[in-house]
Design a protein around this motif. Structure first.
Motif, PDB file in Angstrom:
ATOM      1  N   SER A  44      31.766  36.355  37.647  1.00 13.67           N
ATOM      2  CA  SER A  44      33.121  36.569  37.150  1.00 13.67           C
ATOM      3  C   SER A  44      34.048  36.402  38.344  1.00 13.67           C
ATOM      4  O   SER A  44      33.844  37.057  39.373  1.00 13.67           O
ATOM      5  CB  SER A  44      33.239  37.979  36.567  1.00 13.67           C
ATOM      6  OG  SER A  44      34.585  38.304  36.334  1.00 13.67           O
ATOM      7  N   LEU A  45      35.038  35.525  38.226  1.00  7.71           N
ATOM      8  CA  LEU A  45      35.932  35.266  39.348  1.00  7.71           C
ATOM      9  C   LEU A  45      36.837  36.447  39.642  1.00  7.71           C
ATOM     10  O   LEU A  45      37.179  36.711  40.782  1.00  7.71           O
ATOM     11  CB  LEU A  45      36.785  34.017  39.072  1.00  7.71           C
ATOM     12  CG  LEU A  45      37.772  33.613  40.149  1.00  7.71           C
ATOM     13  CD1 LEU A  45      37.047  33.330  41.473  1.00  7.71           C
ATOM     14  CD2 LEU A  45      38.565  32.393  39.711  1.00  7.71           C
ATOM     15  N   GLY A  46      37.206  37.201  38.612  1.00  4.90           N
ATOM     16  CA  GLY A  46      38.177  38.278  38.767  1.00  4.90           C
ATOM     17  C   GLY A  46      39.554  37.770  38.398  1.00  4.90           C
ATOM     18  O   GLY A  46      39.758  36.578  38.154  1.00  4.90           O
ATOM     19  N   THR A  47      40.515  38.668  38.372  1.00  3.63           N
ATOM     20  CA  THR A  47      41.868  38.290  37.949  1.00  3.63           C
ATOM     21  C   THR A  47      42.923  38.714  38.939  1.00  3.63           C
ATOM     22  O   THR A  47      44.095  38.436  38.757  1.00  3.63           O
ATOM     23  CB  THR A  47      42.200  38.902  36.578  1.00  3.63           C
ATOM     24  OG1 THR A  47      42.061  40.325  36.683  1.00  3.63           O
ATOM     25  CG2 THR A  47      41.292  38.370  35.494  1.00  3.63           C
ATOM     26  N   GLY A  48      42.512  39.401  39.975  1.00  7.14           N
ATOM     27  CA  GLY A  48      43.473  39.879  40.957  1.00  7.14           C
ATOM     28  C   GLY A  48      43.738  38.841  42.026  1.00  7.14           C
ATOM     29  O   GLY A  48      43.648  37.636  41.784  1.00  7.14           O
ATOM     30  N   VAL A  49      44.022  39.315  43.202  1.00  4.95           N
ATOM     31  CA  VAL A  49      44.328  38.441  44.329  1.00  4.95           C
ATOM     32  C   VAL A  49      43.065  38.175  45.141  1.00  4.95           C
ATOM     33  O   VAL A  49      42.112  38.951  45.111  1.00  4.95           O
ATOM     34  CB  VAL A  49      45.406  39.071  45.250  1.00  4.95           C
ATOM     35  CG1 VAL A  49      46.707  39.265  44.488  1.00  4.95           C
ATOM     36  CG2 VAL A  49      44.932  40.388  45.844  1.00  4.95           C
ATOM     37  N   TYR A  50      43.073  37.055  45.863  1.00  2.00           N
ATOM     38  CA  TYR A  50      41.993  36.744  46.791  1.00  2.00           C
ATOM     39  C   TYR A  50      42.239  37.515  48.089  1.00  2.00           C
ATOM     40  O   TYR A  50      43.366  37.556  48.581  1.00  2.00           O
ATOM     41  CB  TYR A  50      41.975  35.255  47.140  1.00  2.00           C
ATOM     42  CG  TYR A  50      41.473  34.349  46.049  1.00  2.00           C
ATOM     43  CD1 TYR A  50      40.110  34.246  45.780  1.00  2.00           C
ATOM     44  CD2 TYR A  50      42.361  33.572  45.320  1.00  2.00           C
ATOM     45  CE1 TYR A  50      39.647  33.383  44.794  1.00  2.00           C
ATOM     46  CE2 TYR A  50      41.905  32.706  44.338  1.00  2.00           C
ATOM     47  CZ  TYR A  50      40.558  32.610  44.082  1.00  2.00           C
ATOM     48  OH  TYR A  50      40.099  31.754  43.118  1.00  2.00           O
ATOM     49  N   PRO A  51      41.206  38.110  48.680  1.00  2.82           N
ATOM     50  CA  PRO A  51      41.385  38.761  49.978  1.00  2.82           C
ATOM     51  C   PRO A  51      41.453  37.731  51.111  1.00  2.82           C
ATOM     52  O   PRO A  51      41.013  36.595  50.964  1.00  2.82           O
ATOM     53  CB  PRO A  51      40.131  39.627  50.117  1.00  2.82           C
ATOM     54  CG  PRO A  51      39.108  38.948  49.277  1.00  2.82           C
ATOM     55  CD  PRO A  51      39.853  38.273  48.155  1.00  2.82           C
ATOM     56  N   THR A  52      42.004  38.161  52.217  1.00  4.48           N
ATOM     57  CA  THR A  52      42.013  37.382  53.450  1.00  4.48           C
ATOM     58  C   THR A  52      41.365  38.242  54.532  1.00  4.48           C
ATOM     59  O   THR A  52      41.068  39.420  54.310  1.00  4.48           O
ATOM     60  CB  THR A  52      43.442  37.033  53.899  1.00  4.48           C
ATOM     61  OG1 THR A  52      44.109  38.252  54.287  1.00  4.48           O
ATOM     62  CG2 THR A  52      44.228  36.349  52.774  1.00  4.48           C
TER      63      THR A  52
END
Length: 137
Positions: A44-52
């Motif tokens: 599942s990719l998720g729906t929030g933001v990508y971390p850095t």
């Protein structure tokens, strides 16, 4: 006469690649390679933001060796830490998921602990992490 075998990172990387691709094939995983030796799956990719690398993340995880031996596991609430403070394989792999994402990271030894043993992890170990990225701060 005692001979000292020198550690060859290229040979180890080739061995790790073989171990990882065999594991992927044997377990019928749809994994993507990054070119560094890291492979990952996305359940599942998720729906929030990508971390850095500048992010702190909360991750529920289970770390094991390819033979299934678990060497570390978070609680169900997860563990929170700065992404910049973990092994290179996590620094590269966790940003493949958005907050809420789930999958696996297959980390070659060179992006893990290399030719050092850490706790119950032997030298030159490929690491497998089941991860659920709970949140990105």
């Amino acid at each position: 006469m005692v001979s000292c075998k020198k550690f060859d990172p290229e040979k180890q990387a080739d061995l790790d690649e073989t171990l990882i691709t065999n594991y992927i094939s044997s377990n019928s995983l749809a994994a993507t390679g990054t070119g560094s030796g890291l492979y990952y799956t996305i359940d599942s990719l998720g729906t929030g933001v990508y971390p850095t690398l500048a992010s702190s993340v909360t991750v529920v995880y289970k770390g094991s060796l390819l033979d299934g031996k678990v060497f570390d596991e978070s609680s169900a609430a997860g563990a929170t830490f700065p992404l910049s403070s973990v092994i290179t394989g996590w620094q590269e792999g966790i940003p493949k998921y958005k907050a809420g994402g789930r999958g696996k990271l297959l980390i070659p030894s060179g992006l893990g602990y290399g030719n050092q043993s850490v706790g119950t992890i032997p030298v030159n170990s490929v690491l497998l992490f089941d991860i659920h990225l709970i949140s990105v701060q």
